[in-house]
Write an enzyme that holds these catalytic residues in place. Structure first.
Site: not given
Ligand code: PXP
Length: 235
Positions: A6, A44, A100, A150, A189, A212
């Site tokens: 991502n 977004r 999220t 997911e 995540h 991240h």
């Protein structure tokens, strides 16, 4: 095992100055060279990081899976139909959130999701639902018509000790349930170089979606190397 990288945070840095750099499209190219199997972006509603232009260019330069994370809104469905990503992941979206925060609430009026799935599938675009680690949510995803799920690993990532072990069990059970339901199962995540192993070892998992941690390392060591080091852990 698919590694979807991502690149939203590259765009976050660019938008901090409303400048032209760093460019998430360049970052995506480097991620591919580093061994990424796909690129993910979240367009977004408030365009706080990824812009429409990024998505258009990414569609041109990403030679493998382009995964578009989006809310199930009319605007986003139309954008997806126009851009034709390889996969759409429907996520909940709140303006005030930093990232999220949880999985979709599939237990409210489900028509919004059903309609989105039907319209995208009709266009040949597979749809994944970003869900909490709950076998009920896997069943509801199947019933609504998603091709994939997911499973949210944020709680696993943020907990420790016994709580983390319990959460890992829930993630594993959700992935197993998806497999039994004939759904592909991904997870993502909060995954890092340090907490990835137990999740990556889950049998039947199709792919992991990570942002991240990879981008944070890329800031220091470069994008290609950061992706390669994550890929090595998965392999
Ligand atoms: N999967 C989904 C559905 C997400 O919304 C995000 C965050 O954008 C990620 C994976 C990646 O999370 P992280 O940035 O914590 O790796």
């Amino acid at each position: 095992m698919i590694l979807g990288v991502n690149v939203d945070h590259i765009a976050t840095l660019r938008q901090a100055r409303r400048a032209f750099e760093p460019d998430p499209v360049m970052a995506a190219t480097l991620a591919v060279l580093g061994g990424a199997d796909g690129i993910t972006v979240h367009l977004r509603e408030d365009r706080r990081h990824i812009q429409d232009r990024d998505l258009r260019l990414l569609r041109e330069v990403v030679p493998m899976e382009l995964n578009l994370e989006m809310a199930a809104t009319e605007e986003m469905i139309e954008t997806a139909i126009q851009i034709r990503p390889d996969l759409v992941t429907i996520v909940p979206e709140k303006r005030e959130e930093l990232t999220t925060e949880g999985g979709l609430d599939l237990h409210g009026p489900g028509n919004k999701f059903r309609d989105a799935v039907q319209r995208l599938m009709k266009e040949g675009i597979p749809v994944s639902f970003f869900i909490g680690s709950s076998i009920v949510d896997v069943d509801v995803s199947k019933e609504i018509g998603a091709a994939m799920v997911e499973v949210h690993t944020g709680h696993y990532a943020n907990s420790r000790g016994e709580e983390q072990r319990e959460e890992l069990k829930k993630v594993m059970a959700s992935i197993e349930r998806a497999r039994l339901n004939g759904l592909y199962a991904n997870a993502g995540h909060g995954l890092t170089y340090y907490n990835i192993m137990p999740v990556a070892s889950i049998e039947g998992l199709r792919g992991l979606y990570i942002g991240h941690s990879i981008i944070s390392r890329a800031v220091l060591v470069g994008m290609e190397r950061a992706v390669r080091e994550m890929k090595e852990r998965l392999d």
